[in-house]
Design a protein around this motif. Structure first.
Motif, PDB file in Angstrom:
ATOM      1  N   MET A 279       0.829  -1.182   0.000  1.00 42.53           N
ATOM      2  CA  MET A 279       0.000   0.000   0.000  1.00 42.53           C
ATOM      3  C   MET A 279       0.874   1.247   0.000  1.00 42.53           C
ATOM      4  N   LYS A 280       0.312   2.341  -0.446  1.00 43.43           N
ATOM      5  CA  LYS A 280       1.042   3.601  -0.499  1.00 43.43           C
ATOM      6  C   LYS A 280       0.387   4.641   0.405  1.00 43.43           C
ATOM      7  N   ARG A 281       1.212   5.532   0.957  1.00 45.42           N
ATOM      8  CA  ARG A 281       0.742   6.605   1.806  1.00 45.42           C
ATOM      9  C   ARG A 281       1.439   7.904   1.384  1.00 45.42           C
ATOM     10  N   LYS A 282       0.713   9.010   1.439  1.00 42.15           N
ATOM     11  CA  LYS A 282       1.318  10.304   1.135  1.00 42.15           C
ATOM     12  C   LYS A 282       1.931  10.905   2.398  1.00 42.15           C
ATOM     13  N   VAL A 283       3.055  11.561   2.222  1.00 40.62           N
ATOM     14  CA  VAL A 283       3.733  12.213   3.338  1.00 40.62           C
ATOM     15  C   VAL A 283       3.087  13.576   3.585  1.00 40.62           C
ATOM     16  N   ILE A 284       2.761  13.822   4.849  1.00 35.66           N
ATOM     17  CA  ILE A 284       2.151  15.098   5.251  1.00 35.66           C
ATOM     18  C   ILE A 284       3.216  15.964   5.914  1.00 35.66           C
ATOM     19  N   GLN A 285       3.357  17.175   5.427  1.00 36.53           N
ATOM     20  CA  GLN A 285       4.349  18.100   5.983  1.00 36.53           C
ATOM     21  C   GLN A 285       3.713  18.939   7.096  1.00 36.53           C
ATOM     22  N   ILE A 286       4.341  18.923   8.272  1.00 35.85           N
ATOM     23  CA  ILE A 286       3.910  19.738   9.410  1.00 35.85           C
ATOM     24  C   ILE A 286       5.044  20.706   9.749  1.00 35.85           C
ATOM     25  N   ALA A 287       4.765  21.979   9.643  1.00 32.81           N
ATOM     26  CA  ALA A 287       5.794  23.012   9.858  1.00 32.81           C
ATOM     27  C   ALA A 287       6.947  22.754   8.897  1.00 32.81           C
ATOM     28  N   ASN A 288       8.180  23.027   9.360  1.00 26.89           N
ATOM     29  CA  ASN A 288       9.322  22.885   8.463  1.00 26.89           C
ATOM     30  C   ASN A 288      10.136  21.617   8.695  1.00 26.89           C
ATOM     31  N   SER A 289       9.955  20.994   9.848  1.00 24.46           N
ATOM     32  CA  SER A 289      10.850  19.885  10.195  1.00 24.46           C
ATOM     33  C   SER A 289      10.152  18.547  10.417  1.00 24.46           C
ATOM     34  N   THR A 290       8.847  18.528  10.460  1.00 25.01           N
ATOM     35  CA  THR A 290       8.124  17.289  10.787  1.00 25.01           C
ATOM     36  C   THR A 290       7.338  16.776   9.591  1.00 25.01           C
ATOM     37  N   GLN A 291       7.483  15.485   9.322  1.00 27.96           N
ATOM     38  CA  GLN A 291       6.728  14.828   8.257  1.00 27.96           C
ATOM     39  C   GLN A 291       5.970  13.649   8.849  1.00 27.96           C
ATOM     40  N   LEU A 292       4.726  13.487   8.472  1.00 29.89           N
ATOM     41  CA  LEU A 292       3.863  12.455   9.037  1.00 29.89           C
ATOM     42  C   LEU A 292       3.366  11.510   7.956  1.00 29.89           C
ATOM     43  N   VAL A 293       3.132  10.258   8.353  1.00 29.53           N
ATOM     44  CA  VAL A 293       2.508   9.250   7.493  1.00 29.53           C
ATOM     45  C   VAL A 293       1.428   8.575   8.316  1.00 29.53           C
ATOM     46  N   SER A 294       0.235   8.472   7.795  1.00 32.03           N
ATOM     47  CA  SER A 294      -0.876   7.852   8.546  1.00 32.03           C
ATOM     48  C   SER A 294      -0.760   6.338   8.549  1.00 32.03           C
ATOM     49  N   LEU A 295      -1.283   5.727   9.609  1.00 34.98           N
ATOM     50  CA  LEU A 295      -1.305   4.268   9.721  1.00 34.98           C
ATOM     51  C   LEU A 295      -2.605   3.732   9.137  1.00 34.98           C
ATOM     52  N   PRO A 296      -2.570   2.581   8.462  1.00 36.59           N
ATOM     53  CA  PRO A 296      -3.789   1.989   7.900  1.00 36.59           C
ATOM     54  C   PRO A 296      -4.820   1.708   8.992  1.00 36.59           C
TER      55      PRO A 296
END
Length: 311
Positions: free
Chosen positions: A1-18
């Motif tokens: 499965m694929k997930r898009k990377v979410i950018q939070i501010a300038n230094s944090t990147q998030l990926v959601s869990l299925p």
């Protein structure tokens, strides 16, 4: 499965869990999960309780494989089995299969033509101590067996046979653990499962040998000193592999190869001189064990990253 990377501010990147995965493992807001970095991969895992897998099994006309299949399901990590049958004798075979190898399996429900087996034990024991016990038990079977053969002690040989059942229990638990919980490195699971499988098979070789000698006119048989020495050398290669497994070293792996080569050569040299059945039976079993130990170096090397094979 694929997930898009979410950018939070300038230094944090998030990926959601299925969501399906989280629901299955009962992961909630605020829970901690483990993340391991493996090259270009991130391995996400949780120590939370895993939803038990259930299957339905028809054991009608399954003999003589009933116990073997139930044991296989145990190793696979199945927590609940509904067994369907036609005859009382088939139920009795199921009941008999729930012996020492399937720790935690109990029949919790029974009807006219079915029964339900469920794992009622808690968490599995820690993997590493059990694996070490398998090695030590195997070495003990070899060393004590040699002493009994030298002394022609039938009683001592008989007391060693149940050790194979303990070996089965430990190896079965380890394989169930690998199927249920895996390993910190996914690449290790397959090779390690193979190693554990053959450690059980090696214990079988000793059981066959001790059962034969303890049930025949053992004290009247002649066993040559060279055969007993060959037995002792076989024990040494087992110990050498055990030492290599826990203390990786380039010289040790080379030594296992050299020992195997010398023992095979010695077997062919002895073969033409052996006249006593006891010598032939012992040496044939020992040669089988030697080859099995040597074959375990392959899967071991496939996951051992600690060997310093380069200068």
């Amino acid at each position: 499965m694929k997930r898009k990377v979410i950018q939070i501010a300038n230094s944090t990147q998030l990926v959601s869990l299925p969501r399906k995965w989280c629901k299955k493992l009962n992961i909630k807001k605020g829970d901690e999960i483990d993340i391991q970095e493996k090259g270009s991969q991130l391995v996400v895992s949780t120590k939370g309780s895993k939803e038990g897998e259930t299957i339905e099994l028809d054991v009608t006309h399954l003999e003589p494989m009933t116990a073997r299949i139930i044991h296989a399901m145990y190793k696979r990590g199945i927590d609940e089995i509904k067994c369907n049958f036609e005859k009382q004798a088939e139920l009795e075979k199921v009941q008999k299969a729930l012996g020492k190898e399937t720790v935690g399996y109990e029949i919790v429900e029974q009807g006219k033509n079915y029964c339900v087996i469920k794992n009622v034990s808690g968490d599995l024991e820690d993997f590493d101590p059990i694996l070490r016990r398998i090695f030590l038990l195997l070495i003990s079977m070899a060393e004590e067996g040699l002493a009994a053969l030298k002394a022609k002690d039938t009683t001592a040989l008989k007391t060693l046979i149940p050790m194979e059942e303990s070996n089965n229990r430990f190896t079965t638990t380890c394989r169930r653990y690998l199927n249920k919980k895996g390993h910190s490195s996914a690449a290790v699971v397959g090779p390690l499962y193979y190693i554990i499988e053959d450690l059980e098979n090696i214990a079988d070789q000793y059981k066959y040998l001790y059962t034969y000698f303890s049930s025949t006119g053992f004290k009247k048989m002649k066993i040559s000193d060279s055969t007993l020495k060959y037995f002792e050398k076989t024990t040494q290669i087992i110990y050498k592999y055990y030492d290599l497994f826990y203390k990786p070293d380039k010289e040790k792996i080379a030594e296992v190869g050299k020992m195997r080569k010398e023992l095979v050569k010695e077997w062919y040299s002895m073969l033409g001189k052996m006249k006593e059945p006891a010598d032939i039976i012992i040496c044939q079993n020992m040669l089988t064990i030697v080859q099995k130990i040597f074959n375990l170096t392959g899967p071991y090397l496939s996951f051992s990253t600690e060997l310093k094979l380069r200068r």
